[in-house]
Scaffold this motif. Sequence first.
Motif, PDB file in Angstrom:
ATOM      1  N   THR A 154       0.842  -1.192   0.000  1.00  0.00           N
ATOM      2  CA  THR A 154       0.000   0.000   0.000  1.00  0.00           C
ATOM      3  C   THR A 154       0.879   1.244   0.000  1.00  0.00           C
ATOM      4  OG1 THR A 154      -1.744  -1.136   1.227  1.00  0.00           O
ATOM      5  CG2 THR A 154      -1.788   1.266   1.251  1.00  0.00           C
ATOM      6  N   LEU A 155       0.473   2.269  -0.739  1.00  0.00           N
ATOM      7  CA  LEU A 155       1.217   3.519  -0.768  1.00  0.00           C
ATOM      8  C   LEU A 155       0.235   4.681  -0.855  1.00  0.00           C
ATOM      9  CD1 LEU A 155       1.310   4.615  -4.030  1.00  0.00           C
ATOM     10  CD2 LEU A 155       2.663   2.538  -4.191  1.00  0.00           C
ATOM     11  N   TRP A 156       0.753   5.861  -0.540  1.00  0.00           N
ATOM     12  CA  TRP A 156      -0.055   7.079  -0.540  1.00  0.00           C
ATOM     13  C   TRP A 156       0.574   8.111  -1.456  1.00  0.00           C
ATOM     14  CZ3 TRP A 156      -4.574   8.007   2.334  1.00  0.00           C
ATOM     15  CH2 TRP A 156      -4.927   6.990   3.221  1.00  0.00           C
ATOM     16  N   ILE A 157      -0.275   8.834  -2.190  1.00  0.00           N
ATOM     17  CA  ILE A 157       0.182   9.953  -3.011  1.00  0.00           C
ATOM     18  C   ILE A 157      -0.592  11.195  -2.588  1.00  0.00           C
ATOM     19  CG2 ILE A 157       0.478  10.884  -5.334  1.00  0.00           C
ATOM     20  CD1 ILE A 157       0.469   8.051  -6.402  1.00  0.00           C
ATOM     21  N   ILE A 158       0.122  12.177  -2.072  1.00  0.00           N
ATOM     22  CA  ILE A 158      -0.479  13.447  -1.639  1.00  0.00           C
ATOM     23  C   ILE A 158       0.178  14.581  -2.421  1.00  0.00           C
ATOM     24  CG2 ILE A 158      -1.063  14.934   0.303  1.00  0.00           C
ATOM     25  CD1 ILE A 158      -2.243  12.151   0.516  1.00  0.00           C
ATOM     26  N   PRO A 159      -0.445  15.067  -3.496  1.00  0.00           N
ATOM     27  CA  PRO A 159       0.150  16.138  -4.314  1.00  0.00           C
ATOM     28  C   PRO A 159       0.006  17.495  -3.615  1.00  0.00           C
ATOM     29  CG  PRO A 159      -2.004  15.553  -5.177  1.00  0.00           C
ATOM     30  CD  PRO A 159      -1.740  14.604  -4.041  1.00  0.00           C
ATOM     31  N   TRP A 160       0.817  17.733  -2.601  1.00  0.00           N
ATOM     32  CA  TRP A 160       0.622  18.887  -1.717  1.00  0.00           C
ATOM     33  C   TRP A 160       0.803  20.218  -2.436  1.00  0.00           C
ATOM     34  CZ3 TRP A 160       4.613  22.273  -0.900  1.00  0.00           C
ATOM     35  CH2 TRP A 160       5.893  21.841  -1.243  1.00  0.00           C
ATOM     36  N   LEU A 161       1.631  20.278  -3.460  1.00  0.00           N
ATOM     37  CA  LEU A 161       1.803  21.543  -4.193  1.00  0.00           C
ATOM     38  C   LEU A 161       0.497  21.952  -4.860  1.00  0.00           C
ATOM     39  CD1 LEU A 161       5.280  20.980  -5.900  1.00  0.00           C
ATOM     40  CD2 LEU A 161       4.778  22.433  -3.947  1.00  0.00           C
ATOM     41  N   LEU A 162      -0.101  20.998  -5.566  1.00  0.00           N
ATOM     42  CA  LEU A 162      -1.367  21.291  -6.235  1.00  0.00           C
ATOM     43  C   LEU A 162      -2.479  21.516  -5.220  1.00  0.00           C
ATOM     44  CD1 LEU A 162      -2.963  21.531  -8.852  1.00  0.00           C
ATOM     45  CD2 LEU A 162      -3.263  19.038  -8.813  1.00  0.00           C
ATOM     46  N   LEU A 163      -2.499  20.717  -4.161  1.00  0.00           N
ATOM     47  CA  LEU A 163      -3.542  20.875  -3.142  1.00  0.00           C
ATOM     48  C   LEU A 163      -3.432  22.222  -2.435  1.00  0.00           C
ATOM     49  CD1 LEU A 163      -3.651  17.302  -1.552  1.00  0.00           C
ATOM     50  CD2 LEU A 163      -5.250  18.325  -3.178  1.00  0.00           C
ATOM     51  N   SER A 164      -2.187  22.691  -2.234  1.00  0.00           N
ATOM     52  CA  SER A 164      -2.024  23.997  -1.584  1.00  0.00           C
ATOM     53  C   SER A 164      -2.585  25.111  -2.456  1.00  0.00           C
ATOM     54  CB  SER A 164      -0.539  24.250  -1.272  1.00  0.00           C
ATOM     55  OG  SER A 164       0.223  24.364  -2.470  1.00  0.00           O
ATOM     56  N   LEU A 165      -2.430  24.998  -3.777  1.00  0.00           N
ATOM     57  CA  LEU A 165      -3.017  25.988  -4.683  1.00  0.00           C
ATOM     58  C   LEU A 165      -4.539  25.925  -4.655  1.00  0.00           C
ATOM     59  CD1 LEU A 165      -0.686  25.737  -7.821  1.00  0.00           C
ATOM     60  CD2 LEU A 165      -0.727  27.530  -6.085  1.00  0.00           C
ATOM     61  N   ILE A 166      -5.073  24.716  -4.607  1.00  0.00           N
ATOM     62  CA  ILE A 166      -6.527  24.557  -4.550  1.00  0.00           C
ATOM     63  C   ILE A 166      -7.083  25.143  -3.257  1.00  0.00           C
ATOM     64  CG2 ILE A 166      -8.398  22.862  -4.425  1.00  0.00           C
ATOM     65  CD1 ILE A 166      -6.719  21.052  -6.240  1.00  0.00           C
ATOM     66  N   VAL A 167      -6.412  24.860  -2.127  1.00  0.00           N
ATOM     67  CA  VAL A 167      -6.853  25.402  -0.834  1.00  0.00           C
ATOM     68  C   VAL A 167      -6.768  26.922  -0.843  1.00  0.00           C
ATOM     69  CG1 VAL A 167      -6.281  25.536   1.621  1.00  0.00           C
ATOM     70  CG2 VAL A 167      -6.301  23.324   0.462  1.00  0.00           C
ATOM     71  N   ALA A 168      -5.661  27.447  -1.410  1.00  0.00           N
ATOM     72  CA  ALA A 168      -5.510  28.909  -1.469  1.00  0.00           C
ATOM     73  C   ALA A 168      -6.621  29.528  -2.320  1.00  0.00           C
ATOM     74  CB  ALA A 168      -4.144  29.262  -2.048  1.00  0.00           C
TER      75      ALA A 168
END
Length: 318
Positions: free
Chosen positions: A275-289
């Motif tokens: 099992t592995l996880w992928i968290i695209p935090w750069l893109l998610l930070s733009l979406i949150v912003a």
Amino acid sequence: MKKIILLIALAILLPVSQVAALTVSPARIELSAEPGSNVSDKFLAVNEQSSAQTYYLSVENFTSQGEGGTPAFVAEKQGLAAWTETPKEIVIQSGQETNIPFNINIPAGTEDGGYFAAIFLNTSPPATEGENQVSVGAKIGVLVFLRVGNDIKEDAGIISFKTASDKKFFDSLPISFVHRFRNSGGDRIKPQGEIRVTNIFGSKTINIDANPQQGNILPGSIRKYEVKWGEADSSSKSFWNSAKYQFKHWACGRYTATLVLTYGAANQAASSQMTLWIIPWLLLSLIVAALLILIVGGGLLLKRYNAWVIKQARASLR
């Protein structure tokens, strides 16, 4: 002292081997026979030099070296190398295509199993007994895989299956998977199968060929295979380019990677899962912003609108 060959070229995974303007095809020959029998075959050699060339033939057994599938050649004349007969030398004219025959005599009573050798074409003559000179030469080889008999033990399995970095958390693709496979049987095996990647909902994301190079595993050895999910980012590693890449190659959440393989004459199965996880935090930070801007900006606009409505209502009551 025996001659020292300063240049050896041997292509294993390609359909054609080439060195010093000499091409041989195929680079790998697979044969089957019974103890006490005889088997013959041939391979093609093409001299692409501008003049005729004499090539000297020799045969060497080989075993596995390391976990990358690289063969280690053994000069001792025993096993398949001792059973194989070839011309001692051959002259190939410029531009000429020549079929080079060879014959294998398997002794009666030979144990069932896999036997492996390489037939070399060398530009230098073989060393003679007591020779004390060093010469420069080049040689090219054809690998011969011989399966003797049918009563061959097949015993193999997956040793490990993980990501190349041994991590389980990533911010984007690509992700490299590595699996190691042991062959404890009596003949070579070629694992076939795929890595199936599913998302958190169990839906298929992608199937990846687990052995794209069709690599064999010799008896008593371990081989490591590495395959990749996704494409590498060739652009600069700036924040915006990385976020753009994450958007273009969208992957987010928990994923399950299942390695499913078959091997051997009976197509025995082996599998492993991770099992592995992928968290695209750069893109998610733009979406949150962007969401915060919409929420805050929308709140301010709504507040101004309400104030305007109240002002208009008061004005109408005067």
